[in-house]
Write a protein that holds these residues in place. Structure first.
Motif: not given
Length: 115
Positions: A45-50, A52-63, A88-95
């Motif tokens: 859970l910790f690794i998955g959350g970490l 997900t959060v870091s990937t989404n934030m990075g993609l939002q900052f990049w955008h 941005l979470m929808r458009l640039r989600g880390g999925h």
């Protein structure tokens, strides 16, 4: 270690309204999770959350870094920030799922047809 053995013992004796208490009360095939299963589950859970959060934030900052007009729009109207975060979470989600968007009608983005 993410969760100490004493924390698990305390949550078993004094459950709270949180994920750890939910986990320690969980069962698999009618029996409680072992200490190792709990540690493994909480680590995942910790690794998955970490990630997900870091990937989404990075993609939002990049955008925002590559779309200065969106930065300008959010500076001009800070009340749009919560909606922008959702978009941005929808458009640039880390999925890695692809999606089809016929038309972008969001007022703070360009209105182009996308596929």
């Amino acid at each position: 270690m993410l969760i100490s053995p004493s924390e698990i013992k305390d949550r078993r004796a004094n459950p709270r309204n949180d994920l750890i208490s939910f986990d320690v009360s969980g069962q698999i095939d009618g029996g409680p999770l072992t200490h190792d299963e709990l540690i493994g589950f909480m680590f995942n859970l910790f690794i998955g959350g970490l990630d997900t959060v870091s990937t989404n934030m990075g993609l939002q900052f990049w955008h925002l870094a590559t779309h200065p007009q969106d930065q300008d729009a959010l500076r001009a109207d800070p009340t749009a920030i919560p909606h922008a975060i959702d978009e941005l979470m929808r458009l640039r989600g880390g999925h890695h799922l692809s999606h089809l968007q016929e038309r972008n009608n969001d007022p703070w983005r360009d209105d182009q047809t996308r596929r």
